[in-house]
Design a protein around this motif. Sequence first.
Motif, PDB file in Angstrom:
ATOM      1  N   THR A   1      -0.184   4.521   2.224  1.00 49.47           N
ATOM      2  CA  THR A   1      -0.841   5.588   1.435  1.00 49.47           C
ATOM      3  C   THR A   1      -2.003   5.468   0.472  1.00 49.47           C
ATOM      4  OG1 THR A   1       1.120   7.046   1.752  1.00 49.47           O
ATOM      5  CG2 THR A   1      -0.258   7.735   0.253  1.00 49.47           C
ATOM      6  N   THR A   2      -1.401   4.401  -0.399  1.00 55.81           N
ATOM      7  CA  THR A   2      -2.425   3.824  -1.584  1.00 55.81           C
ATOM      8  C   THR A   2      -3.597   3.149  -1.102  1.00 55.81           C
ATOM      9  OG1 THR A   2      -0.971   2.024  -2.022  1.00 55.81           O
ATOM     10  CG2 THR A   2      -0.920   4.027  -3.460  1.00 55.81           C
ATOM     11  N   ILE A   3      -3.490   2.346   0.129  1.00 57.06           N
ATOM     12  CA  ILE A   3      -4.471   1.350   0.569  1.00 57.06           C
ATOM     13  C   ILE A   3      -5.443   2.635   1.079  1.00 57.06           C
ATOM     14  CG2 ILE A   3      -5.084   0.401   2.538  1.00 57.06           C
ATOM     15  CD1 ILE A   3      -3.006  -1.494   2.271  1.00 57.06           C
ATOM     16  N   GLY A   4      -4.959   3.553   1.817  1.00 55.97           N
ATOM     17  CA  GLY A   4      -6.173   4.708   2.221  1.00 55.97           C
ATOM     18  C   GLY A   4      -6.686   5.363   1.213  1.00 55.97           C
ATOM     19  N   LEU A   5      -6.312   5.442   0.109  1.00 51.31           N
ATOM     20  CA  LEU A   5      -7.035   6.160  -1.053  1.00 51.31           C
ATOM     21  C   LEU A   5      -7.882   5.224  -1.608  1.00 51.31           C
ATOM     22  CD1 LEU A   5      -4.026   8.052  -3.073  1.00 51.31           C
ATOM     23  CD2 LEU A   5      -5.730   9.003  -1.701  1.00 51.31           C
TER      24      LEU A   5
ATOM     25  N   TRP B   1     -12.909  -4.283  -1.889  1.00 55.52           N
ATOM     26  CA  TRP B   1     -12.778  -5.681  -2.538  1.00 55.52           C
ATOM     27  C   TRP B   1     -11.746  -5.613  -3.782  1.00 55.52           C
ATOM     28  CZ3 TRP B   1     -12.940  -6.741  -7.656  1.00 55.52           C
ATOM     29  CH2 TRP B   1     -13.753  -5.806  -8.490  1.00 55.52           C
ATOM     30  N   ILE B   2     -11.483  -4.254  -4.132  1.00 54.31           N
ATOM     31  CA  ILE B   2     -10.363  -4.207  -5.275  1.00 54.31           C
ATOM     32  C   ILE B   2      -9.058  -4.316  -4.398  1.00 54.31           C
ATOM     33  CG2 ILE B   2      -9.219  -2.564  -6.602  1.00 54.31           C
ATOM     34  CD1 ILE B   2     -11.790  -1.478  -7.456  1.00 54.31           C
ATOM     35  N   VAL B   3      -9.012  -3.737  -3.301  1.00 53.58           N
ATOM     36  CA  VAL B   3      -7.775  -3.951  -2.438  1.00 53.58           C
ATOM     37  C   VAL B   3      -7.414  -5.459  -2.317  1.00 53.58           C
ATOM     38  CG1 VAL B   3      -6.564  -3.434  -0.252  1.00 53.58           C
ATOM     39  CG2 VAL B   3      -8.018  -1.516  -1.393  1.00 53.58           C
ATOM     40  N   GLY B   4      -8.553  -6.025  -1.717  1.00 52.02           N
ATOM     41  CA  GLY B   4      -8.253  -7.571  -1.412  1.00 52.02           C
ATOM     42  C   GLY B   4      -7.950  -8.285  -2.826  1.00 52.02           C
ATOM     43  N   ALA B   5      -8.529  -7.977  -3.981  1.00 50.62           N
ATOM     44  CA  ALA B   5      -8.200  -8.814  -5.271  1.00 50.62           C
ATOM     45  C   ALA B   5      -6.845  -8.735  -5.301  1.00 50.62           C
ATOM     46  CB  ALA B   5      -9.084  -8.460  -6.269  1.00 50.62           C
ATOM     47  N   ILE B   6      -6.436  -7.383  -5.286  1.00 52.17           N
ATOM     48  CA  ILE B   6      -4.964  -6.973  -5.679  1.00 52.17           C
ATOM     49  C   ILE B   6      -3.945  -7.728  -4.725  1.00 52.17           C
ATOM     50  CG2 ILE B   6      -3.103  -5.045  -5.747  1.00 52.17           C
ATOM     51  CD1 ILE B   6      -5.488  -3.148  -6.581  1.00 52.17           C
ATOM     52  N   VAL B   7      -4.165  -7.865  -3.357  1.00 48.60           N
ATOM     53  CA  VAL B   7      -3.302  -8.658  -2.523  1.00 48.60           C
ATOM     54  C   VAL B   7      -3.449  -9.986  -2.944  1.00 48.60           C
ATOM     55  CG1 VAL B   7      -3.176  -9.299  -0.254  1.00 48.60           C
ATOM     56  CG2 VAL B   7      -3.832  -6.756  -0.553  1.00 48.60           C
TER      57      VAL B   7
ATOM     58  N   PHE C   1       0.115   0.823  -6.045  1.00 45.78           N
ATOM     59  CA  PHE C   1      -0.227  -0.133  -4.916  1.00 45.78           C
ATOM     60  C   PHE C   1       0.342  -1.452  -5.289  1.00 45.78           C
ATOM     61  CE2 PHE C   1      -2.907  -3.425  -2.998  1.00 45.78           C
ATOM     62  CZ  PHE C   1      -2.704  -3.174  -1.932  1.00 45.78           C
ATOM     63  N   ARG C   2      -0.182  -2.001  -6.629  1.00 47.75           N
ATOM     64  CA  ARG C   2       0.265  -3.390  -7.016  1.00 47.75           C
ATOM     65  C   ARG C   2       1.898  -3.600  -7.082  1.00 47.75           C
ATOM     66  NH1 ARG C   2       0.866  -6.758 -11.075  1.00 47.75           N
ATOM     67  NH2 ARG C   2       0.083  -8.900 -10.772  1.00 47.75           N
ATOM     68  N   SER C   3       2.544  -2.459  -7.619  1.00 47.75           N
ATOM     69  CA  SER C   3       3.792  -2.571  -7.800  1.00 47.75           C
ATOM     70  C   SER C   3       4.451  -2.679  -6.681  1.00 47.75           C
ATOM     71  CB  SER C   3       4.287  -1.684  -8.831  1.00 47.75           C
ATOM     72  OG  SER C   3       4.257  -0.332  -8.096  1.00 47.75           O
ATOM     73  N   ASN C   4       3.937  -1.762  -5.501  1.00 45.89           N
ATOM     74  CA  ASN C   4       4.803  -1.653  -4.220  1.00 45.89           C
ATOM     75  C   ASN C   4       4.417  -2.820  -3.439  1.00 45.89           C
ATOM     76  OD1 ASN C   4       6.118   0.939  -3.957  1.00 45.89           O
ATOM     77  ND2 ASN C   4       4.568   1.715  -4.698  1.00 45.89           N
ATOM     78  N   PHE C   5       3.150  -3.356  -3.494  1.00 43.37           N
ATOM     79  CA  PHE C   5       2.906  -4.555  -2.665  1.00 43.37           C
ATOM     80  C   PHE C   5       3.667  -5.757  -3.195  1.00 43.37           C
ATOM     81  CE2 PHE C   5       0.415  -8.236  -1.649  1.00 43.37           C
ATOM     82  CZ  PHE C   5       0.122  -7.998  -0.302  1.00 43.37           C
ATOM     83  N   ASN C   6       3.772  -5.700  -4.550  1.00 40.27           N
ATOM     84  CA  ASN C   6       4.660  -6.768  -5.197  1.00 40.27           C
ATOM     85  C   ASN C   6       6.143  -6.774  -4.702  1.00 40.27           C
ATOM     86  OD1 ASN C   6       2.657  -8.135  -6.701  1.00 40.27           O
ATOM     87  ND2 ASN C   6       3.119  -7.146  -8.401  1.00 40.27           N
TER      88      ASN C   6
END
Length: 595
Positions: free
Chosen positions: A157-161, A168-174, A298-303
């Motif tokens: 859900t948050t990736i879509g947002l 690039w922010i999504v990639g950096a967070i990953v 996103f970051r907390s859930n990805f972690n």
Amino acid sequence: LFKRFWDACRLNFNYLGELFHENPAFVIISWVTTTIQTLFPLVNIILPKLVIDAVIAGGKADHVVLLVLILFAANAAYGLFNAFISSQYLAVRGSLSCMRFLTKISRKAAELDLAQAERKETRDKMEMARNVIYRGIHNDIIQLVSGTISALAMIATTIGLLASASLWIVGAIVATSVLCTVINFRIERDNVDLECENETIMTQLNYYEAVLQGKKFIKEIRLYNLGGWIEMRCKETIDRIRKNITAKNRKWSGWRAAESLVSNTMNYGAYLTYALMALTGTITLGDFTMYFQAVSSFRSNFNHVLSAFAKVLLNAEYIRAYRDFMDLSSEMITASLPAPAATADTDAHTISFDDVSFRYVQDGPLVLEHVSLTIAPHQVYAIVGENGSGKTTFLNLLCRFYDPVSGTIRIDGQPIQSFDIQAYRNYFGAIFQKFDNISFTLADNIALDHPFDASTVDTLMQNVGMLDYVNTLPDRYQTYLNKDLDDDGVMLSGGQNQRIAIARAFYRNAPFLLLDEPTSALDPMAEDALIRFILSQAAGKTVFYVSHRLASVHIADKVLYIHNHTVEDLGTHKEIYARNESYRAFYDAQAKYFK
């Protein structure tokens, strides 16, 4: 690595299955709670954006009020849910579930062979298994499964947002999340090794504390003022644990600092980017609020998802420690052949030793050597010999607390290993040299798990000289011993405790009665009364009577003389005294003081 991860998954799910079997309601409600807690942040990501956008766009007041009321109601309901379900129900159920698992560990300890239970390695494994429960493995497993599934939904859900504004922010967070997870996994893996190392040391600390708190050394501690001395041992042990922890923390402090720097740089870099986009009008202020919350979510859930892989491996290490203890099985050769009815009033049972030898420690000295004899039924045997000659060991082998290192013990011609071990032990009632009574009621201490028969117990207590005392107690046999469980519990003398243990041995009405120094805490008059009681109850039983008071040889049908770690002679006192020089010297050394 894949095989290791797959094995770790199997261990995690097997433990989860065991937990579900013990308490299905706790597991199901925990799953639901974790799922709600993971998904609820979506409400605080989307609704605030709608409120802010509605305000800035000059929307209708009732529309804004409705959105705020929905946001308030959702958060209020979520707060109540956490207060009543998570904080109360799950906390209580979780504690009860842990108690059940700790009870299972204690039950397992009681099932182990005596030789296994005496090993430090076994005690270390038990302490590690208990530590697995204390550290919260139950919640870890549940949150690992349900939390990961919910976290994947939140990530999608948050990736879509976030992707709608900047990929690039999504990639950096990953990228930063992967790096931080690798660092944290390595730190946690070292923590597992540290806990295993410290658990061995904790066994020592627990023993020192048990000595300070317990009853077995209570008088010596006060008489010799040993509190400070034992406390110093505790402090030295604690210092060893502190040094281990300090060394590990020093090793990883730099990596923790680097992980924190990378994490904060990513977070605030993303926030700054979205703030600049809002200032330039690329996104609305409501979008900025939504992205601000979405980055954190996103970051907390990805972690969480990344750490789940590490958590599976780490949990597996703890679960292996738990299973290492719980999967211990008897080292004795066992069979399921049922033993004949073990009652004193039926068949006459014969026990034979065929060239039996035994040692307590592998490669240690033999405590009994080449013992061969036949125990005839319905006789009283006095077992005598010097200290350390093997008298108690002989009884230990009879009860099958240990198996011989060589030779065979038989009952009625069958090797005792061919019977179910508990069915065989039902043949015996005993009072051991290091006897004890539990802090339960007097009735519990005599009957144990058998039905309590008041008239039978009254007769036994009369015969051991305790009935008059019992009649002075307000609750008679429902009176607790000691004060561990009841402040009104009675504190008995050593002789009184011993009489209760003797009554317990007779109450079982087993065909074999083992008495290891049963009169050591009794005065001469009480000893004489007990000996006469034993003789009166000996009909239909085979009695083994170990005593350093050699008057016991005169009440026995046979004397079993153990010398130089073997049964050197067997016969009546007169027969052995006449033919065995070492027995004659052994007997006369004590008897001369009574001439």
